[in-house]
Design an enzyme around this catalytic site. Structure first.
Site, short mmCIF file in Angstrom:
data_model
loop_
_atom_site.label_atom_id
_atom_site.label_comp_id
_atom_site.label_asym_id
_atom_site.label_seq_id
_atom_site.Cartn_x
_atom_site.Cartn_y
_atom_site.Cartn_z
CG ASP A 146 -2.27 0.62 0.96
OD1 ASP A 146 -2.27 1.83 0.69
OD2 ASP A 146 -3.32 -0.04 1.03
CG HIS A 221 -5.17 3.93 0.50
ND1 HIS A 221 -4.78 2.61 0.34
CD2 HIS A 221 -6.40 4.02 -0.05
CE1 HIS A 221 -5.75 1.96 -0.29
NE2 HIS A 221 -6.74 2.79 -0.54
CB SER A 551 -9.15 0.67 -0.67
OG SER A 551 -8.41 0.80 -1.84
#
Ligand SMILES: *[C@@H]1O[C@H](CO)[C@@H](O)[C@H](O)[C@H]1NC(C)=O
Ligand SMILES: *[C@@H]1O[C@H](CO)[C@@H](O)[C@H](O)[C@H]1NC(C)=O
Ligand SMILES: *[C@@H]1O[C@H](CO)[C@@H](O)[C@H](O)[C@H]1NC(C)=O
Ligand SMILES: *[C@@H]1O[C@H](CO)[C@@H](O)[C@H](O)[C@H]1NC(C)=O
Ligand SMILES: *[C@@H]1O[C@H](CO)[C@@H](O)[C@H](O)[C@H]1NC(C)=O
Length: 775
Positions: A146, A221, A551
């Site tokens: 990620d 994220h 996600s």
């Protein structure tokens, strides 16, 4: 994100040319991934794989060129055999002619596609739940590919964590604002892979927020997803007072290893492959990838190829299905050895009603904290600025005039720019508050944000009512009433509108996505360099924020896979996936079918259904799959010998293999049947392994799809022992005449139900498709 993709792709390839032109005199160098024969004839002549890989560059580069090693970005050996390098067009042609080179692919840009979700999924930290039985994922290592991690977040506190497992081979890579001591017993490893990104993007793209050249997360994220998968418990977590409660990942006992492969401009396949390559050697048990691109054939898909290696090593690979729903065939990461995860909603809401000047109320949702919201709770003028060509209806930067919006509630349509960004634009122009209006694409989607000003999000139906009210009066007014957080008052789970849908474009013979998991308004850890909206102008600081997307759904399933792995360390990735799929729920909390907008969801939206971690720990029976069975499946799917070799590194004769295994069908936990012209009957085989109790009797329950008859033989399975495997056959007889109808599909299910312990119900969705032409 979905609608932005083509634009961004275009942008990044333009930038690529500029960068390369400025770095090197030849304007045509590009990153390519070169796949080599794993038993390459020439490899034995070299002391190391790295030297072997370099030798290919030495062969094709002219002698007055720079040092070949400056062109080699990565050497791969575990996720794939081969390397990534900067090559020119003529060099590419020479390389293609060298034996041992089996494929060359241009680097590809992919995109990034919970205080509360663990309770919603039926896990409770108290008592005898699945959580304690699985040791909360104890001893399992989840690798997350990620944007990196914010190691100081309380979600990565290692209090109470057991020591780092002996098998761990990974490391904590130092870099900008990241030291070896940033890792601990929770966050046991962190690495970064930036070479593909460096070639493809210019530094100015990073914008105002600095991009740490280290495993440190600068966009949030990766911190969010990794804490969702395996974050430590944190008491009193909230987003500015909303959704307050204890935050913890799905597998709070699991260790986390971070592989930073995504940067401001996206995630390049050369960097992803490098991350997978290292993660496989490091000893992770689960790999979580909340990223992806357009579906491409499996032999061109570096995630599919590297996850085949991972699967062979016993590593479960979990991927996000993508955010391109509700468009059919949009599901990404669809290889059968991957667990593909779509997104669903929670039953947590953040109501913030709009009261229009005519006295009518519109339902909306907001995460904006109450105490600053008082301005918006007063009656204010409301304005929707249309006309002109600057995109004022979308509240694009620079499109709103101060004189038009000052002190008013501004209506902004969703689309084009980011949701939180619109709020910043309205605030800068002097607006007092914002009503974010869904368009026909979003319908009633309710992905909320921690906006920089009082704001609420309304659905499409409400947007039409609001706009016609604004049209109907000379001086429209409104107020926003913020209610706070409510739980359990709405139907959930439901399919998130943006969740990508099947059937798979490249491999329709396997139903995808496999499952859905919470992916809307998920609260999880957040870095300290960013405000909760992630906007550069947002100076607020929080330890948690809210995000939506597949996600966010993916790491829930990564965490659940870790729970199952802890409980059954010897299980294969296929067995773990089977446990998660066959125990998934197809009804919501009211016992009614899971909805997708205003209709019942179909299997191409939910796959086997909503994950249920409690049940996944005790599946009763599992469908297991050996690696060579995936190869046979590729044979039956019509892949060529060289394509199968590129994916599996196995040089097989499909005709011999299928001769030895007549009537082969992949032992997948869901069942897809395709009738092509002239076909009326299909027989499929499945094998179940008993992992529940000895002396268990299961009987079959069938909900036949429309247009077919289904016969299952035998109708009862009598297991005497644990680990015993029994086979059954399903005959599907089409009652439709093909050729006259357009392509169509129907759905049903099949379940094996334990005779005495009704807790054990092993359910598989069935889809039947009729295709007109051979395709
Ligand atoms: C965030 O977490 C840190 C470390 O646990 C703590 O010191 C800080 O007070 C937290 N910040 C907020 C806003 O809760
Ligand atoms: C509002 O009025 C404008 C101009 O008369 C028209 O184009 C638009 O369709 C109307 N919108 C609604 C929602 O009624
Ligand atoms: C469901 O919503 C769609 C799209 O808004 C609409 O066209 C359709 O009529 C609705 N169907 C039902 C059963 O309400
Ligand atoms: C696969 O095996 C066949 C026959 O043994 C051989 O001709 C072919 O070169 C092999 N292909 C690869 C990629 O190893
Ligand atoms: C079942 O098989 C697994 C893996 O082969 C083994 O570890 C386990 O002990 C077996 N269980 C029983 C009860 O035979």
């Amino acid at each position: 994100m979905a609608t932005k993709l083509p634009l961004l792709l275009l942008l990044s390839s333009t930038l690529l040319l500029i960068t390369v032109a400025s770095l090197h005199r030849q304007p045509t160098l590009q990153t390519y991934i070169v796949q080599l024969h794993p038993q390459g004839k020439s490899s034995s002549q070299f002391a190391s794989k790295h030297k072997w890989h370099l030798s290919f560059l030495e062969q094709i580069m002219s002698s007055d060129d720079s040092d070949p090693s400056s062109r080699l970005l990565y050497s791969y050996r575990s996720a794939m055999e081969g390397f990534a390098a900067l090559l020119s067009e003529p060099e590419l042609e020479s390389l293609r002619k060298i034996s041992d080179v089996i494929a060359i692919r241009p680097d590809r840009r992919l995109e990034l596609h919970t205080t509360y979700s663990y309770k919603f999924l039926g896990l409770s930290p108290m008592g005898e739940g699945a959580w304690s039985r699985s040791g909360f994922g104890k001893g399992t290592i989840i690798g997350v590919l990620d944007t990196g991690v914010w190691p100081e977040s309380p979600s990565f506190n290692d209090q109470g964590m057991p020591p780092v497992p002996n098998k761990w081979r990974g490391s904590c890579q130092e870099g900008q604002s990241f030291s070896a001591s940033s890792c601990n017993r929770k966050l046991i490893g962190a690495r970064f892979f930036i070479k593909g990104h460096r070639v493809a993007s210019v530094p100015s793209q990073a914008g105002i927020i600095p991009e740490y050249v280290s495993p440190r997360d600068s966009t949030g994220h990766g911190t969010h997803t990794s804490s969702t998968a395996g974050g430590s418990p944190v008491a009193m977590a909230s987003v500015l007072g909303n959704g307050a409660g204890e935050a913890r990942g799905m597998a709070p006992g699991a260790h986390i290893a971070i592989y930073k492969v995504c940067w401001f401009s996206g995630c390049y396949s050369s960097d992803i492959l490098a991350g997978m390559d290292v993660a496989i050697r490091d000893g992770v048990d689960v790999l979580s990838l909340s990223l992806g691109g357009f579906p491409v054939p499996l032999y061109d898909d570096s995630i599919a190829i590297s996850s085949f290696r991972a699967m062979e090593m016993g590593i479960s690979v979990i991927c996000a299905a993508g955010n391109n729903g509700p468009i059919q065939n949009s599901v990404a990461n669809e290889a059968p050895w991957i667990t593909t995860v779509g997104a669903s909603t929670l039953d947590r809401r953040f109501p913030a009603f709009v009261r229009m000047g005519n006295g009518r109320f519109l339902y909306g949702e907001s995460l904006f904290p109450g105490k600053h919201a008082l301005t918006a709770e007063r009656q204010l003028d409301v304005v929707y600025v249309t006309g002109g060509d600057e995109g004022s209806e979308y509240c694009i930067e620079g499109s709103l005039m101060r004189s038009q919006v000052r002190g008013k509630i501004v209506v902004c349509d969703r689309g084009v720019n980011g949701r939180a960004e619109k709020g910043e634009v309205v605030k800068k122009a002097g607006g007092a508050a914002m009503i974010l209006a869904n368009t026909e694409i979003n319908l009633e989607d309710d992905s909320v944000d921690a906006h920089v000003l009082p704001a609420t999000l309304i659905g499409y139906t409400e947007a039409i009512q609001l706009k016609s009210y604004i049209n109907s009066t000379r001086r429209p007014t409104a107020r926003i009433k913020f209610i706070g957080t409510t739980i359990g008052r709405s139907r959930a789970p439901a399919v998130a509108r943006f969740s990508s849908r099947g059937p798979s474009l490249t491999n329709p013979s396997v139903l995808k996505p496999d499952v859905i998991a919470p992916g809307v308004n998920i609260i999880a850890a957040w870095p300290q360099n960013l405000g909760p909206t992630g906007l550069p102008e947002d100076s607020r600081r929080v330890n948690f924020t809210v995000m939506s997307g597949t996600s966010m759904a993916c790491p829930h399933v990564s965490g659940i896979s870790a729970l199952v792995h802890s409980a059954f360390p010897n299980w294969s990735p296929a067995a773990i996936k089977s446990a998660i799929m066959t125990t998934a729920d197809v009804t919501d909390h009211y016992g009614k079918p899971i909805m997708d907008g205003n209709v019942s969801a179909d299997v191409f939206a939910i796959g086997a259904g909503q994950v249920s971690p409690k049940k996944a720990i005790s599946p009763g029976l599992i469908y297991d799959i050996r690696p060579d069975e995936y190869v046979m499946h590729l044979c039956t799917s019509g892949y060529t010998r060289s394509e199968i070799f590129a994916i599996s590194h196995r040089n097989v004769s499909c005709s011999e293999m299928l001769d030895r295994n007549r009537g082969f069908s992949l032992n997948y936990p869901s069942i897809s049947v395709i009738f092509r012209s002239g076909e009326t009957r299909k027989t499929i085989k499945r094998q179940l392994t008993n992992v529940g109790s000895p002396n268990s009797i299961y009987s079959v329950e069938v909900g036949a799809p429309q247009g077919v008859g289904i016969v299952v033989r035998p109708r009862q399975l009598v297991f005497r022992r644990i680990n015993q495997t029994l086979t059954y056959r399903i005959s599907v007889i089409s009652r439709k005449r093909i050729g006259t109808l357009p392509a169509s599909f129907t759905q049903g299910h099949l379940a094996w139900v334990h005779k005495h312990e009704s807790f054990y119900k092993v359910r598989s969705p069935i889809t039947v498709s009729w295709m007109n032409r051979k395709s």
